[in-house]
Design an enzyme around this catalytic site. Structure first.
Site, mmCIF file in Angstrom:
data_model
loop_
_atom_site.group_PDB
_atom_site.id
_atom_site.type_symbol
_atom_site.label_atom_id
_atom_site.label_comp_id
_atom_site.label_asym_id
_atom_site.label_seq_id
_atom_site.Cartn_x
_atom_site.Cartn_y
_atom_site.Cartn_z
ATOM 1 N N ASP A 461 -2.294 -1.123 -7.150
ATOM 2 C CA ASP A 461 -3.266 -0.034 -7.125
ATOM 3 C C ASP A 461 -4.596 -0.594 -7.633
ATOM 4 O O ASP A 461 -4.628 -1.676 -8.226
ATOM 5 C CB ASP A 461 -2.747 1.093 -8.034
ATOM 6 C CG ASP A 461 -3.710 2.260 -8.114
ATOM 7 O OD1 ASP A 461 -4.275 2.617 -7.078
ATOM 8 O OD2 ASP A 461 -3.895 2.801 -9.214
ATOM 9 N N LYS A 462 -5.696 0.123 -7.417
ATOM 10 C CA LYS A 462 -6.989 -0.354 -7.907
ATOM 11 C C LYS A 462 -7.395 0.343 -9.199
ATOM 12 O O LYS A 462 -7.540 -0.270 -10.242
ATOM 13 C CB LYS A 462 -8.082 -0.140 -6.841
ATOM 14 C CG LYS A 462 -9.481 -0.559 -7.303
ATOM 15 C CD LYS A 462 -10.556 -0.121 -6.339
ATOM 16 C CE LYS A 462 -10.838 1.347 -6.372
ATOM 17 N NZ LYS A 462 -11.487 1.822 -7.621
ATOM 18 N N LYS A 631 -22.535 8.045 4.291
ATOM 19 C CA LYS A 631 -22.666 7.036 3.217
ATOM 20 C C LYS A 631 -23.941 7.247 2.375
ATOM 21 O O LYS A 631 -24.501 6.291 1.845
ATOM 22 C CB LYS A 631 -22.659 5.614 3.784
ATOM 23 C CG LYS A 631 -21.341 5.214 4.431
ATOM 24 C CD LYS A 631 -21.377 3.773 4.896
ATOM 25 C CE LYS A 631 -20.050 3.312 5.447
ATOM 26 N NZ LYS A 631 -19.555 4.080 6.595
ATOM 27 N N THR A 680 -23.872 -1.253 -5.309
ATOM 28 C CA THR A 680 -25.312 -1.015 -5.149
ATOM 29 C C THR A 680 -25.600 0.330 -4.500
ATOM 30 O O THR A 680 -24.840 0.797 -3.651
ATOM 31 C CB THR A 680 -25.942 -2.123 -4.286
ATOM 32 O OG1 THR A 680 -25.249 -2.182 -3.038
ATOM 33 C CG2 THR A 680 -25.870 -3.465 -4.970
ATOM 34 N N THR A 759 -5.221 1.544 -2.258
ATOM 35 C CA THR A 759 -5.946 2.488 -3.114
ATOM 36 C C THR A 759 -6.307 3.756 -2.347
ATOM 37 O O THR A 759 -6.459 3.727 -1.125
ATOM 38 C CB THR A 759 -7.230 1.829 -3.679
ATOM 39 O OG1 THR A 759 -7.973 2.786 -4.408
ATOM 40 C CG2 THR A 759 -8.107 1.266 -2.569
ATOM 41 N N GLY A 760 -6.430 4.843 -3.073
ATOM 42 C CA GLY A 760 -6.870 6.096 -2.465
ATOM 43 C C GLY A 760 -8.380 6.215 -2.454
ATOM 44 O O GLY A 760 -8.933 7.192 -1.973
ATOM 45 N N ARG A 841 -8.176 4.614 1.093
ATOM 46 C CA ARG A 841 -7.876 5.985 1.509
ATOM 47 C C ARG A 841 -6.397 6.141 1.870
ATOM 48 O O ARG A 841 -6.045 6.742 2.876
ATOM 49 C CB ARG A 841 -8.754 6.387 2.704
ATOM 50 C CG ARG A 841 -10.198 6.680 2.324
ATOM 51 C CD ARG A 841 -10.300 7.941 1.536
ATOM 52 N NE ARG A 841 -11.642 8.273 1.090
ATOM 53 C CZ ARG A 841 -11.910 8.995 0.023
ATOM 54 N NH1 ARG A 841 -10.926 9.420 -0.742
ATOM 55 N NH2 ARG A 841 -13.132 9.291 -0.325
ATOM 56 N N LYS A 847 1.409 4.464 0.923
ATOM 57 C CA LYS A 847 1.640 3.292 0.072
ATOM 58 C C LYS A 847 3.116 2.872 0.135
ATOM 59 O O LYS A 847 3.430 1.689 0.280
ATOM 60 C CB LYS A 847 1.250 3.601 -1.376
ATOM 61 C CG LYS A 847 -0.256 3.735 -1.610
ATOM 62 C CD LYS A 847 -0.546 3.964 -3.084
ATOM 63 C CE LYS A 847 -2.040 4.045 -3.359
ATOM 64 N NZ LYS A 847 -2.338 4.160 -4.796
ATOM 65 N N ASN A 870 0.290 8.913 -8.381
ATOM 66 C CA ASN A 870 0.227 8.631 -6.944
ATOM 67 C C ASN A 870 0.846 7.283 -6.584
ATOM 68 O O ASN A 870 1.021 6.969 -5.413
ATOM 69 C CB ASN A 870 -1.228 8.677 -6.464
ATOM 70 C CG ASN A 870 -2.076 7.614 -7.104
ATOM 71 O OD1 ASN A 870 -2.031 7.401 -8.318
ATOM 72 N ND2 ASN A 870 -2.843 6.904 -6.321
#
Length: 1129
Positions: A461-462, A631, A680, A759-760, A841, A847, A870
């Site tokens: 996971d992140k 974005k 950034t 990761t989500g 996402r 996962k 999760n």
């Protein structure tokens, strides 16, 4: 107005849907059914037959051939017949069994529901209890379940049959306890261990299910257990344990919730109360109204919800549509304040439970390999018994003799193998938990420590695993000047000047107001320029966001009625910021640190406090929230003091570069910051006149009311403003990594482990962290998989990806779903070749699905590591699950096989403990087999010499003592052996790479041990027969004593690093044997074993059986030393 439109639209959609459905029915009836199926078949077959490596032109040109493939249908028919003959009948049988199981279980169909406020008894259907259950068994299934798990292993099943055969008088060999005692011990240990694990799970579940919540009733508040919450209850919540519709906030009409336990995102989500109930004067009025919620059936998707709220006691009735904004999922936390909601889903029907897979019983690869070897030994056992009966000439009741030989040689498959391995696993678990270098590590599944030494894929996971999820503002770049962490005080100085001038202008008269201008004009031009630019940049950052400052009420203020604005503590220390992104909070906290503080905000205005204490008020005219497509996000504000209107916008450089005025530094500086691992954002502004804004507002409102292509029209109107914007600055924010993440990932890569990040979070964030953590090296290319929605797009994108070499893959969950639907094998094959893969996402079920795909297609061992709720599905699906106890709670660590406190501990857990556990278990397993093979060889030699008689060589206590008291301690002491020191294993992770090939335990190493056993067994038995004097009892004494000494010497030969406990075990075992000789009168001639003749004969046989092996080992180490020996020398 909105409600009416909503109803009209809903009706229109329903009518359209009916029309479409009718049209489809008519269409199907009119076209011959065969044609329709044929068309679909051909299209599918065509795409299946297409080579994946086809050019885009080829793909486009070839579309005309979709319907010119009559051969495809024939091929499919042929394939169908072939499929049925080759194994289709198995599939049909399995399908029938599944159908019967489903009929027996009668899984309840999920349906939409109507829920009345505060009246659970009005619910028409029965809904599941709101309780968590992580237990594998219940009272009735525990014993059968545990026994099944044990006897599904061939080894245990074999010994059960052998032990049961001893109840048949004709087959009885020796005493019953020699067979039943070891089997009973193994089962007792297993049942006890499972019972303890199951009891712990029960206690954890009970603790969660007993948490108290406040339930609102007609009589007031009552405390209820989490497990007693029902659909329809009105609950006052801070942490959510069921699915709620949000009806009322105690202080405001909206609140923020944290969903990190559900989707891994620590961004706070804004939730809005149902306006009808929020307007009620008091809490008790919720029971005086007649209202209900109509909700869709429970489903997996955590990002959508459809429902309606209806109040019937009004004229006309009030209808409000409900969406995801009005809901609070289970396993989420209200970030601030207290809310009241009605329970819609409970227990198994909540999103968090539906997204969690059932835990499976994990079996280590080493156990499976040993199971295969025991099958090979069984084949050898049957073959040896058949040979014996054949040489006997099939005389008399030969089948009875065959079975007796099977029992005589049954020690070829040693039952002590499972006992030793299980005790070894327990020892490894104890060593891991006692390691001071990785404090707080807990082994929750004691059956798979060896798996830590066989891993090829690590899926991590992140948020909270690789990162601390703490954003820190690092850099402000204005094009000509850059400010870092050490020059922030300069920004404070720049800000102080303009705001002190503004204050003096506001408070003084005309004369005084001209003084600052003169003072300012006397300053150098550059200074003025930089100051004004810094001032504009900081003001833009302080205004362009969706952050809300929150002040908690003073202690003791709990009731709603007593609460007033005066009860809030507006001091800086009591203020916290809430936002949908931690980046936003970091930016606003930074503007506060340099002097410009956000003090309040609501839906229509916000207030800033300047360094001099002055309050600036801005009206929020429009908000354009961030989306993954655009974005960027923007805001139009009006300064109340000057009435000037300003449009501020910030976003990713790819989106903003075409919007801002021409410049020559943005692209280069964005690249520089990205290489530093900073996230950034480009900030820009545009001043608007009143006429420009009014024109925009009219067009914007019109676009928002349109029914067709609303999103496109709204975007087009907003884009009309996004032109020639003035570039103000570039910001750099760092998501701080966990301690030592970079060196740990480097170590794992050097160990041959491929790392995938699931990761989500958003694509940009995931890519940034992949770079900053060095998951993707700086020189490596990254292929970002474009969003795909159908088979054709997936085909083209996979082709584009196949052309890339040695590049990391970044793919979103939606695109992954499409690719897996049509090109599962191709995608997994290509992804496995990548040095690193990032999936963003991802839902919890996705996962887990990725883990299972890797297990199926790559056939390698997988490990999943995470820290949030999760990640539970992924952790449970992997061969080895590791949970981190972090900010996101203990849900992952409780569900995992191993629990650690920091990501960096995984390095030592795998490199040291995983490696040594596997090598020790491999050596232990093979040595225990050797111990059984050597005595079976001696039995075979003995029987063949004495006319193939099925008579045991050693009886009673000698057999039990051989497997336990005389050799158990030295053999088990192999769990303390190590080839290299822990420091060396950490310094040279390349040593780990060899383990994944499984060379420590393979058919090759097993065959070597078989040959050693045959040689030693033959020497011991023939030597004893050659040297015995006159009585048979001397053969037993000489051969058994030589056998014990040989086993002890073989342990010494196998050991690579001596431990003092190993020496103690050797001496203790030898002492026990020598002492027991005095009591074994029925087996040994005591007078003979005290003679010099006995001693020299035993010594001679032992030397002949062991010395050649010592010589071979010495020569092998000299001529072909193992890789670790080069490091230890």
């Amino acid at each position: 107005m909105t409600t009416g439109l909503g109803r009209k639209k809903e009706t229109w959609i329903q009518e359209t849907t009916e029309d479409i459905t009718l049209g489809l029915k008519f269409f199907s009836a009119w076209i011959p059914a065969g044609n329709l199926v044929y068309q679909l078949e051909d299209e599918s077959a065509h795409l299946d037959e297409m080579p994946l490596m086809m050019s885009e032109e080829g793909f486009e040109n070839d579309e005309s051939d979709y319907h010119t493939l009559p051969r495809a249908r024939v091929t499919q028919r042929k394939r169908g017949l072939e499929w049925f003959v080759c194994g289709g009948w198995k599939f049909l049988c399995t399908s029938c069994c599944d159908w019967l199981v489903n009929i027996c279980q009668r899984k309840r169909e999920l349906k939409a529901r109507t829920v009345w406020l505060g009246y659970p008894e009005k619910c028409e259907e029965k809904h599941p209890r709101n309780s968590i259950k992580n237990q594998k068994y219940n009272v009735f299934t525990f014993i059968p379940g545990v026994l099944y798990e044990q006897f599904k292993f061939f080894l245990n099943l074999y010994f059960l049959v052998v032990s049961c055969s001893q109840f048949v008088p004709a087959l009885k060999i020796g005493y019953l306890y020699t067979y039943w005692a070891p089997l009973g011990f193994v089962l007792a240990v297993t049942i006890m261990r499972e019972a303890i694990d199951e009891f712990r799970r029960f206690q954890r579940d009970k603790e969660v299910n007993s948490q108290l919540y406040s339930k609102l009733t007609v009589r007031g508040k009552v405390q209820v257990k989490s497990s007693d919450i029902q659909v329809g209850d009105l609950i006052i919540v801070e942490k959510v344990d069921a699915f709620l519709i949000y009806f009322r906030h105690v202080y405001a009409s909206s609140c923020f919730i944290r969903t990190d336990q559900l989707d891994g995102e620590t961004d706070w989500k804004l939730k809005v109360a149902v306006s009808c109930t929020q307007r009620l004067p008091a809490l008790g009025d919720l029971f005086s109204i007649s209202a209900y919620v109509y909700a869709q059936k429970p489903q997996l998707d955590i990002h959508s919800f459809e429902g309606t709220f209806t109040r019937e006691d009004c004229d006309p009735p009030i209808h409000e549509s409900l969406s995801i904004e009005n809901t609070l999922w289970a396993s989420t936390i209200v970030a601030s304040g207290t809310v009241i909601g009605v329970v819609i889903y409970t227990g198994k029907e909540t999103r968090s439970v539906m997204n969690t897979s059932n835990p499976k019983n994990k079996v280590g690869l080493l156990d499976l390999e040993l199971n295969q070897l025991t099958k090979a030994l069984f084949v050898a056992l049957v073959a040896l018994s058949v040979v014996m009966v054949t040489l006997q000439g099939f005389v008399g009741p030969w089948y009875r003799n065959l079975f007796r030989f099977l029992l005589l040689f049954s020690y070829i498959i040693p039952i002590s193998l499972r006992v030793n391995l299980d005790m070894g696993k327990a020892a490894y678990g104890w060593m891991i938990m006692k390691d001071e270098s990785i404090p707080g590590t807990v082994v929750r599944t004691s059956t798979i420590p060896e798996e830590l030494g066989r891993l090829v894929y690590l899926l991590t996971d992140k948020t909270g695993t690789l990162t601390q999820n703490e954003m820190v503002f690092k850099r402000l770049h204005l094009g000509t000047v850059s400010y870092g962490a050490d020059t922030m005080d300069e920004i404070q100085n720049h800000l102080r000047n303009p705001y002190s001038q503004m204050q003096s202008q506001a408070s003084g008269n005309n004369t005084s107001s001209t003084l600052p201008r003169k003072a300012q004009s006397s300053a150098p031009k550059v200074r003025k320029s930089v100051s004004s630019r810094v001032h504009e940049a900081v003001k833009a950052i302080a205004l362009c966001h969706n952050v809300t400052p929150v002040y908690e009420p003073r202690a003791g203020m709990t009731g709603e009625a007593e609460y007033t604005e005066a009860d809030q503590d507006f001091s800086d220390g009591n203020r916290t910021y809430q936002a949908a992104s931690p980046d936003e909070v970091a930016l606003v906290q930074w503007t506060e640190s340099v002097g410009l503080t956000l003090v309040s905000r609501d839906l229509t205005s916000m207030q800033l406090r300047t360094p001099s204490g002055q309050i600036l008020t801005y009206s929020i005219l429009q908000m354009f929230p961030f989306t993954s497509e655009s974005k960027r996000m923007g805001v139009i504000v009006r300064d109340e003091s000057t009435t000037e209107i300003m449009f501020y916008m910030k976003g990713a450089d790819v989106a903003m570069s075409s919007i801002v005025q021409y410049n020559d530094w943005l692209e280069e500086e964005c690249g520089n910051m990205a290489r530093e691992g900073l996230r950034t954002l480009v900030v820009a502004k545009r001043a608007l006149t009143e006429e420009q804004y009014q024109d925009f507002e009219s067009r914007y409102s019109q676009a928002k009311l349109s029914i067709h292509d609303r999103a496109l029209k709204v975007a087009a109107v907003v884009e009309s403003l996004e032109r020639e914007m003035e570039l103000l600055c570039l910001t750099g924010v760092e998501d701080q990594l966990q301690a030592d993440v970079r060196p740990t990932l480097e170590m794992l890569r050097n160990a041959g482990i491929k790392i995938w990040m699931l990761t989500g979070d958003k694509l940009e964030t995931a890519t940034c962290i992949a770079k900053s953590s060095h998951l993707v090296s700086r020189t490596q290319d990254i292929h970002i998989f474009r969003p795909v929605t159908n088979r054709g797009e997936a085909h083209l994108e996979l082709n584009a990806f196949r052309r890339k070499h040695d590049c990391a893959l970044v793919i979103s969950g939606d695109s992954l779903e499409v690719c897996l639907k049509y090109y599962e094998h191709e995608l997994v094959e290509l992804a496995c070749q990548c040095p690193a893969v990032v999936c963003c996402r991802c839902s919890p079920t996705q996962k887990a699905h990725i883990v299972k795909l890797l297990q199926q297609h790559a056939g390698r061992r997988t490990c999943a590591i995470g820290d949030g709720g999760n990640d539970v599905s992924m952790i449970q699906a992997a061969d080895c699950g590791i949970g981190i106890e972090g900010k996101e709670g203990r849900q992952a660590s409780l569900a995992a096989d191993f629990s650690i406190t920091q990501f960096k501990h995984i390095g030592r857990l795998l490199m040291v403990h995983g490696r040594s556990s596997y090598k020790r278990s491999a050596a232990l397993g093979q040595f225990v087999m050797h111990r059984g093979l050597i005595i079976s060889t001696m039995q075979a030699v003995f029987s063949s010499v004495f006319y193939f008689a099925s008579v045991p060589l050693y009886q009673g206590f000698l057999m039990v003592g051989y497997a336990t008291l005389y050799t158990m301690f030295p053999v088990f002491s192999l769990v303390l052996d190590q080839d290299v020191k822990p420091e060396m294993a950490m310094l040279y992770p390349e040593l780990y790479k060899d383990l994944t090939k499984g060379r420590s335990l393979s058919f090759k190493t097993f065959l070597v041990w078989v040959l050693i056993s045959i040689y030693q067994g033959g020497i011991l038995m023939y030597g004893a027969l050659l040297l015995f004097e006159s009585e048979f009892v001397h053969v037993v004494a000489i051969s058994f004593t030589a056998l014990i000494l040989t086993e002890l010497l073989m342990v010494a030969l196998t050991v690579r690093t001596w431990h003092w406990l190993m020496a103690v075990a050797e001496v203790l075992s030898l002492g026990c044997y020598v002492a027991s000789l005095a009591f074994l009168n029925e087996y040994f001639d005591v007078a003979f074993i005290t003679t010099v003749t006995f001693v020299w004969k035993v010594s001679a046989i032992t030397v002949v059986s062991c010395l050649p092996l010592y010589v071979l080992k010495y020569l092998k180490r000299k001529l072909s030393p193992p890789s670790y020996s080069k490091l230890t020398s």
